[in-house]
Scaffold this motif. Structure first.
Motif, PDB file in Angstrom:
ATOM      1  N   ALA A 170       0.825  -1.217   0.000  1.00  0.00           N
ATOM      2  CA  ALA A 170       0.000   0.000   0.000  1.00  0.00           C
ATOM      3  C   ALA A 170       0.855   1.262   0.000  1.00  0.00           C
ATOM      4  CB  ALA A 170      -0.919  -0.009   1.221  1.00  0.00           C
ATOM      5  N   LEU A 171       2.084   1.143   0.499  1.00  0.00           N
ATOM      6  CA  LEU A 171       2.988   2.289   0.544  1.00  0.00           C
ATOM      7  C   LEU A 171       3.893   2.365  -0.681  1.00  0.00           C
ATOM      8  CD1 LEU A 171       3.998   2.014   4.312  1.00  0.00           C
ATOM      9  CD2 LEU A 171       2.566   3.790   3.280  1.00  0.00           C
ATOM     10  N   GLY A 172       3.665   1.485  -1.664  1.00  0.00           N
ATOM     11  CA  GLY A 172       4.458   1.534  -2.893  1.00  0.00           C
ATOM     12  C   GLY A 172       5.833   0.920  -2.776  1.00  0.00           C
ATOM     13  N   ARG A 173       6.021  -0.069  -1.893  1.00  0.00           N
ATOM     14  CA  ARG A 173       7.339  -0.641  -1.651  1.00  0.00           C
ATOM     15  C   ARG A 173       7.463  -2.053  -2.226  1.00  0.00           C
ATOM     16  NH1 ARG A 173       7.637   1.391   4.699  1.00  0.00           N
ATOM     17  NH2 ARG A 173       7.798   3.616   4.214  1.00  0.00           N
ATOM     18  N   ALA A 174       6.797  -2.317  -3.333  1.00  0.00           N
ATOM     19  CA  ALA A 174       6.781  -3.668  -3.894  1.00  0.00           C
ATOM     20  C   ALA A 174       8.180  -4.179  -4.190  1.00  0.00           C
ATOM     21  CB  ALA A 174       5.930  -3.693  -5.164  1.00  0.00           C
TER      22      ALA A 174
END
Length: 493
Positions: A170-174
Motif C-alpha cells: 500500500a505504501l508503494g514498496r513492492a
C-alpha cells in the motif's frame, strides 16, 4: 527495570542483566506463568503440566520451593515477610504480574493486532518482528503447554510478516518486498496470503508474467499436497491480472528532506538499520554504497573492530549487524557472543572470506542468523539482512558444505543431548536431512506429504533447541547418528 524474553531463549532481566532462574523445571514454572498472560495458574495445573502423567509425591512442596527461589531472584530487595509484587500468590495458585512492555511476547502480540493506516501498520509489524530472537520457548518444547504456545506465537509471526508486506504494498514498496515474499511463500506454500502478496508485488513491479507464474506454482503445490485448486480469491486475482483489471500501483512517495542527524526517523519511514563492522575500509565503503542504493535498508553505523561493533550496537541500536568474523582487538566471534547475550539483541550476520572453520562452527552455536561470503553479490547480502530481520537465517551453501565436511563424524560434548528421546519417525527425517535431501525428497523417500515432513523438521529444531537446517545436519554427525560415509549432496541446505 525487570523484563522477560520468551521469543527465543527464555530469560528474565534486571536492567539488562540476566537473572539466575535456576534449573530447567524451576524456569518452566516462570515460563508457564508468563504464558498465562497475567492470569492465575492453579497449583494442580502446574504440577500436572510440569510432570505430565508422573508427578512426584512431594510435587506441591517442590513447586512452593521453586516459587520461593524465583521470587528471590526477581525481587532480591524484598523483605522476608513483604508481599511479592511480581510472582504473586493468586488463589488457587500463582500469577505473573508485569506490564505488557516488560514481556516481549505480550508486547509482540499487541503489536501484531495493531490497526490503522498502512504507515502505522508497517511500523508496528517492523517492531513486532524485531522482537524475535529464535523459536519461542524452545527449551520447553517437550511440554505440551509450551509447544502449543510456541505454535500460536509462530502463527502470529507469519501473520506479522504478511501484514507488514500488505502495508508495504500500500505504501508503494513492492520492489523491496519481493525477495522476502518469495522466501515466505516457498517456506509456507499452503498459505494463501503468502502467494497473494507475492503475486501482487510482482505485478506492481510490472512483472505480470512472473506474477502469473507464481500463481501457477501455488496451484501445482496445492494440487500435489491437498488435491485442491486455488482458492476463489487467488483465482479471482489471476483472472484480474490476465484481464489487467487490477488498480494501478500507488505512486512512490514524494521525496522529503532528510532529517537532521539528531532527529529520529518518523514511524512511517522506518527501515532496516544495519551496522557494518569490518576492519577493511574498502569493504565498509562497498557495503555502505550497497545500503545507500537500496530501499528499505539504511546504514546505522560502522565499526573497524569487535569492541567498536559492541559499542556501536549500544549507541545505535541497529536491527542487523553485518560482522566480519576476523577483526583486530576483538574478533567477530567474541563480539557476536557478547552482542547476542544482551537484552533484545540485534540479529547478527557474519561475513567471511573462508576464515577458520572452528570459528564459523562456533558462531552457528552462538546463534548468528547466517553467513555471507564477502565475495557475494549485493543481492545475497540484502537477502541475508532481510531474512535475519524476520527471524529466519541465510547461510551461504559453500560455507555450509565446508563446515559439514570439516566436522562430519566429530563428537562434540556440547551437541544436543536429546537425540535418545526422538521417535523413530523423527530420527528417520533427521538422517535424511543430514544427507542433504529437501523436504520434498524426504517425503518421497518416506511416503509422507511434504507438509508433514516440514512439520517434523520444525519439531526437530524445537526439540533440539536449534535455529536452522545446517545445525540439524551438524547435530546428526556430532551425535554419531550419521557417519561420514553416509554423506550425500548438500546443495539443498
Amino acid at each position: 527495570m525487570l523484563t522477560f524474553t520468551a521469543l527465543g531463549p527464555f530469560h528474565a532481566w534486571s536492567d539488562g542483566v540476566p537473572l539466575d532462574l535456576g534449573g530447567q523445571r524451576q524456569r518452566a514454572v516462570l515460563a508457564r506463568l508468563l504464558v498465562a498472560g497475567g492470569r492465575a495458574v492453579p497449583v494442580h495445573t502446574l504440577i500436572d503440566e510440569l510432570w505430565p502423567g508422573d508427578p512426584p509425591a512431594q510435587a506441591l512442596s517442590t513447586i512452593q520451593g521453586y516459587v520461593s527461589r524465583l521470587r528471590r531472584a526477581l525481587e532480591p530487595g524484598r523483605a522476608p515477610r513483604e508481599e511479592a509484587e511480581v510472582l504473586v500468590s493468586a488463589a488457587p495458585g500463582y500469577a505473573l504480574r508485569a506490564a505488557p512492555e516488560q514481556v516481549d511476547s505480550w508486547r509482540f502480540e499487541g503489536l501484531v493486532k495493531t490497526e490503522g493506516p498502512p504507515p502505522q501498520v508497517w511500523a508496528a509489524m517492523e517492531s513486532a518482528l524485531g522482537l524475535w530472537r529464535g523459536p519461542a520457548l524452545a527449551e520447553f518444547a517437550e511440554l505440551t503447554w509450551a509447544a502449543t504456545e510456541a505454535g500460536r506465537l509462530e502463527e502470529l509471526r507469519l501473520i506479522a510478516v504478511e501484514r507488514r508486506a500488505d502495508a508495504g504494498l500500500a505504501l508503494g514498496r513492492a520492489t523491496s518486498l519481493v525477495a522476502d515474499l518469495e522466501a515466505h511463500a516457498s517456506a509456507h506454500p499452503l498459505r494463501e496470503e503468502a502467494w497473494r502478496l507475492l503475486a501482487l508485488a510482482l505485478y506492481r513491479m510490472g512483472r505480470q508474467g512472473d506474477a502469473l507464474a507464481a500463481l501457477r506454482r501455488a496451484r501445482a503445490v496445492w494440487r500435489d499436497e491437498l488435491g485442491l485448486d486455488l482458492s476463489a480469491g487467488l483465482r479471482r486475482l489471476e483472472a484480474d491480472m490476465l484481464a489487467q483489471r487490477l488498480e494501478e500501483p500507488p505512486p512512490p512517495p514524494s521525496p522529503t528532506p532528510s532529517p537532521a542527524p539528531s532527529s529520529p526517523a518518523p514511524a512511517d519511514e522506518r527501515v532496516l538499520r544495519v551496522l557494518v563492522a569490518d576492519d577493511q575500509a574498502l569493504v565498509r565503503a562497498g557495503l555502505r554504497a550497497m545500503l545507500d542504493s537500496e530501499d528499505g535498508v539504511a546504514l546505522a553505523g560502522e565499526a573497524a573492530n569487535g569492541e567498536e561493533a559492541i559499542a556501536g550496537v549500544r549507541a545505535h541500536r541497529p536491527d542487523v549487524v553485518l560482522l566480519d568474523i576476523q577483526m583486530p582487538h576483538l574478533d567477530g566471534l567474541a563480539a557476536a557472543r557478547r552482542i547476542l547475550a544482551g537484552e533484545r539483541p540485534p540479529k547478527v550476520v557474519m561475513m567471511t572470506t573462508f576464515g577458520s572453520d572452528e570459528n564459523l562452527y562456533a558462531a552457528l552455536r552462538a546463534g548468528v542468523s547466517g553467513f555471507v561470503l564477502k565475495t557475494s553479490a549485493p543481492e545475497q547480502f540484502l537477502a541475508a539482512i532481510r531474512a535475519a530481520a524476520v527471524g529466519d537465517a541465510l547461510i551461504d551453501p559453500a560455507v555450509t558444505t565446508r563446515l559439514i565436511s570439516a566436522f562430519a563424524g566429530r563428537t562434540d560434548p556440547a551437541s544436543p543431548p536429546a537425540l535418545a528421546g526422538l521417535s523413530d519417525a523423527r530420527l528417520d527425517v533427521l538422517k535424511l536431512v543430514a544427507r542433504g535431501l529437501t523436504n520434498r525428497q524426504i517425503g518421497q523417500t518416506l511416503a509422507l506429504p511434504e507438509e508433514e515432513v516440514s512439520a517434523l523438521v520444525k519439531s526437530l529444531l524445537d526439540h533440539l533447541g536449534l535455529f536452522d537446517r545446517a545445525q540439524l545436519v551438524m547435530a546428526a554427525y556430532e551425535s554419531g547418528l550419521v557417519t561420514p560415509g553416509d554423506m550425500g549432496h548438500f546443495s539443498s541446505l
